[in-house]
Design a protein around this motif. Structure first.
Motif, PDB file in Angstrom:
ATOM      1  N   ASN A 254       0.566  -1.224   0.077  1.00 24.00           N
ATOM      2  CA  ASN A 254      -0.622   0.273   0.084  1.00 24.00           C
ATOM      3  C   ASN A 254       0.767   1.175   0.243  1.00 24.00           C
ATOM      4  OD1 ASN A 254      -1.661  -1.792  -0.278  1.00 24.00           O
ATOM      5  ND2 ASN A 254      -2.046  -1.807   2.542  1.00 24.00           N
ATOM      6  N   ALA A 255       2.184   1.003   0.737  1.00 23.15           N
ATOM      7  CA  ALA A 255       2.827   2.536   0.998  1.00 23.15           C
ATOM      8  C   ALA A 255       3.633   2.282  -0.043  1.00 23.15           C
ATOM      9  CB  ALA A 255       3.453   2.481   1.518  1.00 23.15           C
ATOM     10  N   VAL A 259       4.281   5.776  -5.093  1.00 22.15           N
ATOM     11  CA  VAL A 259       5.207   6.219  -4.954  1.00 22.15           C
ATOM     12  C   VAL A 259       5.966   5.682  -6.772  1.00 22.15           C
ATOM     13  CG1 VAL A 259       8.107   5.867  -5.130  1.00 22.15           C
ATOM     14  CG2 VAL A 259       6.283   6.115  -2.988  1.00 22.15           C
ATOM     15  N   PRO A 260       6.444   6.118  -7.026  1.00 25.74           N
ATOM     16  CA  PRO A 260       7.038   5.772  -8.564  1.00 25.74           C
ATOM     17  C   PRO A 260       7.760   4.851  -8.944  1.00 25.74           C
ATOM     18  CG  PRO A 260       6.868   8.463  -8.907  1.00 25.74           C
ATOM     19  CD  PRO A 260       6.672   7.646  -7.288  1.00 25.74           C
ATOM     20  N   LYS A 261       6.772   4.131  -9.640  1.00 29.89           N
ATOM     21  CA  LYS A 261       7.682   2.111 -10.146  1.00 29.89           C
ATOM     22  C   LYS A 261       9.163   2.150  -9.458  1.00 29.89           C
ATOM     23  CE  LYS A 261       6.754  -2.226 -11.907  1.00 29.89           C
ATOM     24  NZ  LYS A 261       6.142  -2.509 -12.902  1.00 29.89           N
ATOM     25  N   GLY A 262      10.168   3.583 -10.498  1.00 28.19           N
ATOM     26  CA  GLY A 262      11.394   3.423 -10.208  1.00 28.19           C
ATOM     27  C   GLY A 262      11.774   3.545  -9.605  1.00 28.19           C
ATOM     28  N   GLN A 263      11.557   4.151  -8.359  1.00 30.34           N
ATOM     29  CA  GLN A 263      11.627   4.470  -6.602  1.00 30.34           C
ATOM     30  C   GLN A 263      11.321   3.871  -5.624  1.00 30.34           C
ATOM     31  OE1 GLN A 263      13.839   7.259  -6.137  1.00 30.34           O
ATOM     32  NE2 GLN A 263      13.449   7.473  -8.657  1.00 30.34           N
ATOM     33  N   HIS A 264      10.818   1.900  -6.297  1.00 27.50           N
ATOM     34  CA  HIS A 264      10.524   1.664  -5.172  1.00 27.50           C
ATOM     35  C   HIS A 264      11.454   1.045  -4.051  1.00 27.50           C
ATOM     36  CE1 HIS A 264       5.728   0.453  -6.670  1.00 27.50           C
ATOM     37  NE2 HIS A 264       6.090   1.884  -6.854  1.00 27.50           N
ATOM     38  N   LEU A 294      11.081  11.736   3.345  1.00 32.86           N
ATOM     39  CA  LEU A 294      10.144  11.484   2.283  1.00 32.86           C
ATOM     40  C   LEU A 294       8.795  12.070   2.146  1.00 32.86           C
ATOM     41  CD1 LEU A 294      10.315   7.158   2.636  1.00 32.86           C
ATOM     42  CD2 LEU A 294      11.811   8.163   1.114  1.00 32.86           C
ATOM     43  N   ARG A 295       8.640  12.723   3.561  1.00 32.24           N
ATOM     44  CA  ARG A 295       7.402  13.285   3.250  1.00 32.24           C
ATOM     45  C   ARG A 295       7.168  14.829   1.810  1.00 32.24           C
ATOM     46  NH1 ARG A 295       4.662  13.006   7.547  1.00 32.24           N
ATOM     47  NH2 ARG A 295       6.362  12.947   8.676  1.00 32.24           N
ATOM     48  N   PRO A 296       8.435  15.200   2.003  1.00 30.99           N
ATOM     49  CA  PRO A 296       8.585  16.522   0.830  1.00 30.99           C
ATOM     50  C   PRO A 296       8.201  16.002  -1.020  1.00 30.99           C
ATOM     51  CG  PRO A 296      10.226  16.505   2.576  1.00 30.99           C
ATOM     52  CD  PRO A 296       9.417  15.176   2.322  1.00 30.99           C
ATOM     53  N   ARG A 297       9.068  14.788  -0.383  1.00 30.68           N
ATOM     54  CA  ARG A 297       8.496  14.673  -2.460  1.00 30.68           C
ATOM     55  C   ARG A 297       6.852  13.098  -2.167  1.00 30.68           C
ATOM     56  NH1 ARG A 297      13.404  11.736  -5.044  1.00 30.68           N
ATOM     57  NH2 ARG A 297      11.909  11.198  -6.598  1.00 30.68           N
ATOM     58  N   TRP A 298       6.530  12.810  -1.364  1.00 28.53           N
ATOM     59  CA  TRP A 298       5.539  12.111  -1.695  1.00 28.53           C
ATOM     60  C   TRP A 298       5.114  11.853  -0.390  1.00 28.53           C
ATOM     61  CZ3 TRP A 298       9.973   9.216  -2.752  1.00 28.53           C
ATOM     62  CH2 TRP A 298      11.306   9.310  -4.014  1.00 28.53           C
ATOM     63  N   PRO A 299       4.067  13.512  -0.139  1.00 27.32           N
ATOM     64  CA  PRO A 299       2.970  13.689   1.254  1.00 27.32           C
ATOM     65  C   PRO A 299       2.503  12.279   1.417  1.00 27.32           C
ATOM     66  CG  PRO A 299       2.938  14.853  -0.688  1.00 27.32           C
ATOM     67  CD  PRO A 299       4.266  14.566  -1.598  1.00 27.32           C
ATOM     68  N   LYS A 300       1.606  12.270   1.051  1.00 22.95           N
ATOM     69  CA  LYS A 300       1.136  10.597   0.825  1.00 22.95           C
ATOM     70  C   LYS A 300       1.140   9.020   1.450  1.00 22.95           C
ATOM     71  CE  LYS A 300      -3.069  11.499  -3.116  1.00 22.95           C
ATOM     72  NZ  LYS A 300      -3.380  11.339  -3.449  1.00 22.95           N
TER      73      LYS A 300
END
Length: 401
Positions: A254-255, A259-264, A294-300
């Motif tokens: 879920n997390a 995130v974009p797949k390339g960053q998993h 991680l919050r600045p790039r992916w707030p959700k």
């Protein structure tokens, strides 16, 4: 009595290498049957004696399918009484249950070509309804006794997981959840303790199921591990004074959806740093640090980590010797795969009773296998479980019903 020795040199001369093992197996089984029959008769072939009980009456052919191929056997018949060798006795409970489910679906008029082909392959064409009814009754009684057995002692850890199956209901095909409950007692033994069919999201369903486990004697539960089914967390709080561990594997999926797949790979590695910490306090500190990064790039993702911190790290409050088996429902994966494998043969179940029959039989046999294995968890570590050391913020400490 008759000489039952079978010289292997004769078999070697009559069969090539590819058929040798099968021929030897056939000969050995035939010899066993002849020996059994002589015991029942009380005399060997053509032998006279006061101890004779009956006489032979020919043979009936019987095929036995094995890993070596189909064995062609000749089962001796008696003039009075019957004889049937033990190795040809009816199938294991789960296999009988599978046969019963297929028979029930076929006779009930809901068969598919797949089911019909399987029925014929198993030699069941033309089977009577009375035979099906008798077979189903026998299985249902055994499964019921297993699933409703009393539970004694304390069971600190409880896993709950759902497998989704299709069933006919009111003329429609619907999806239902088969909820399986597995627990470990303070002897370190793992057991399957419950099965229930119903809607997985309904809190009332979960509450009724957990209360049924408690009424059978389930006590001393400290940690419940499951996926984040709606209503389950509230049901746990209502029935048990226990901590809830959200399945870490499902949470990670879920997390990473944020995130974009390339960053998993990079993001997953960063989050896993919290899981490698030696204690709960260090894990929480690392978790929050990673969330802030991680919050600045992916707030959700950051918000999800804030919201689920207590649920994902709950297992860290328990003994380190047990943690590798506490953070997810993965210990049930193999069990669920076997359940799905058997259920896929049926496809669409004719009713919920047939689900209980088949899945319950599979669980019955798996539980027996577990009891013959080594302890699932280290017994000494159970003494380290201390409710006072568990962070109150991580506990679902509402009044148990």
């Amino acid at each position: 009595m008759t000489d039952t020795n079978m010289p292997l040199i004769e078999l070697l001369q009559k069969h090539d290498e590819g058929d040798f093992l099968r021929a030897v197996t056939e000969a050995v089984l035939q010899t066993l049957m002849e020996h059994d029959v002589e015991g029942l008769i009380g005399a060997g072939r053509y032998e006279r004696g006061d101890g004779r009980q009956t006489y032979r009456n020919g043979y009936r052919d019987r095929e036995l399918k094995t890993r070596l191929g189909a064995l062609n056997l000749r089962v001796p018949k008696l003039r009075q009484g019957t004889y049937f060798p033990g190795f040809l006795e009816p199938r294991r409970t789960s296999e009988k249950a599978l046969v019963a489910v297929i028979q029930e679906a076929w006779i009930g008029g809901v068969s598919t070509r797949k089911v019909d082909d399987l029925v014929q392959a198993m030699g069941l064409s033309g089977i009577s309804k009375s035979t099906v009814s008798k077979l189903c009754k026998d299985i249902d009684e055994r499964v019921h006794d297993f699933l409703e057995r009393p539970l004694a002692g304390d069971w600190p850890y409880l896993w709950l997981d759902a497998t989704y199956l299709k069933v006919r209901q009111g003329g429609r095909i619907i999806s239902v959840a088969a909820i399986i409950a597995v627990a470990v007692n303070t002897d370190g033994r793992r057991e399957i303790i419950g099965l229930r069919i119903g809607p997985s999201e309904a809190e009332t369903f979960w509450t009724d199921f957990l209360r049924s486990l408690k009424s059978r004697g389930l006590a001393g539960v400290k940690l419940v591990i499951s996926d984040a089914h709606t209503g389950l967390k509230a049901a746990i709080a209502r029935v048990f004074e226990a901590t809830w561990q959200r399945c870490r594997v499902h949470w990670m999926r879920n997390a990473l959806a944020h995130v974009p797949k390339g960053q998993h790979t990079v993001v997953a590695a960063a989050i896993r740093q919290a899981f490698t910490q030696p204690d709960q306090k260090s894990a929480i500190e690392v978790w929050r640090h990673v969330a802030d990064q991680l919050r600045p790039r992916w707030p959700k993702l950051g918000a999800l980590m804030d919201e689920s911190e207590a649920d994902v790290l709950a297992y860290m409050a328990f003994p380190a010797q047990h943690r590798t088996k506490l953070h997810s429902t993965n210990p049930l994966e193999r069990l669920n795969k076997e359940v799905k494998r058997r259920a896929d043969v049926v496809g669409i179940f004719p009713n919920e009773e047939s689900i209980i029959r088949l899945i319950g039989a599979v669980l019955f046999e798996q539980n027996d296998d577990w009891q013959s294995q080594h302890r699932y968890m280290q017994v000494e570590a159970f003494a380290l479980i201390d409710a006072a050391q568990i962070d109150p913020l991580l506990s679902l400490s509402t009044q148990a019903a």
